[in-house]
Enzyme design. Structure first.
Site, PDB file in Angstrom:
ATOM      1  N   CYS A 182       0.833  -1.207   0.000  1.00 25.08           N
ATOM      2  CA  CYS A 182       0.000   0.000   0.000  1.00 25.08           C
ATOM      3  C   CYS A 182       0.866   1.255   0.000  1.00 25.08           C
ATOM      4  CB  CYS A 182      -0.921  -0.018   1.227  1.00 25.08           C
ATOM      5  SG  CYS A 182      -1.949   1.453   1.368  1.00 25.08           S
ATOM      6  N   LYS A 238      -9.366 -10.721   5.521  1.00 27.94           N
ATOM      7  CA  LYS A 238      -9.289  -9.699   6.570  1.00 27.94           C
ATOM      8  C   LYS A 238      -9.818 -10.262   7.886  1.00 27.94           C
ATOM      9  CE  LYS A 238     -10.014  -6.215   3.085  1.00 27.94           C
ATOM     10  NZ  LYS A 238     -11.026  -5.381   2.446  1.00 27.94           N
ATOM     11  N   GLU A 249      -8.108   6.874   5.861  1.00 26.65           N
ATOM     12  CA  GLU A 249      -7.790   7.696   4.696  1.00 26.65           C
ATOM     13  C   GLU A 249      -6.436   8.383   4.888  1.00 26.65           C
ATOM     14  OE1 GLU A 249      -9.469   7.588   1.879  1.00 26.65           O
ATOM     15  OE2 GLU A 249     -11.114   6.427   2.721  1.00 26.65           O
ATOM     16  N   VAL A 282      -7.718  -0.801   4.109  1.00 23.62           N
ATOM     17  CA  VAL A 282      -6.548  -0.283   4.805  1.00 23.62           C
ATOM     18  C   VAL A 282      -6.328   1.100   4.232  1.00 23.62           C
ATOM     19  CG1 VAL A 282      -5.546  -2.555   5.206  1.00 23.62           C
ATOM     20  CG2 VAL A 282      -4.920  -1.330   3.144  1.00 23.62           C
TER      21      VAL A 282
END
Length: 84
Positions: free
Chosen positions: A6, A33, A63, A46
């Site tokens: 990510c 998850k 966020e 996530v």
């Protein structure tokens, strides 16, 4: 909580490191998850950051932009701690 690929998590980690804030990164398997994660993630996605408020109550931020703004707005460094 994040995923190892990510790039949003990388932004938040950099913001935390720049402020010399100790943090623990927990990677989430996006294909499976865990229930504890789904119970605290309003979107099931996530990136999340758990923080304590002034009353020691746990809050969840999500966020990337909101997390980075929180870090920027609530943690300051002395001038001598900035790298030039």
């Amino acid at each position: 909580m994040s995923h190892h690929l990510c790039h949003f998590a990388q932004h938040a980690a950099i913001a935390l490191l720049e402020k010399n804030i100790t943090f623990q990164r927990i990677n989430i398997n996006l294909q499976d998850k865990p229930d504890w994660f789904l119970s605290i993630s309003p979107t099931g996605k996530v990136l999340l950051l758990k923080v304590l408020d002034s009353n020691q109550q746990e809050n969840i931020l999500f966020e990337c932009v909101a997390i980075c703004e929180y870090i920027k707005g609530t943690h300051t460094l002395k001038d001598t701690e900035y790298l030039h």
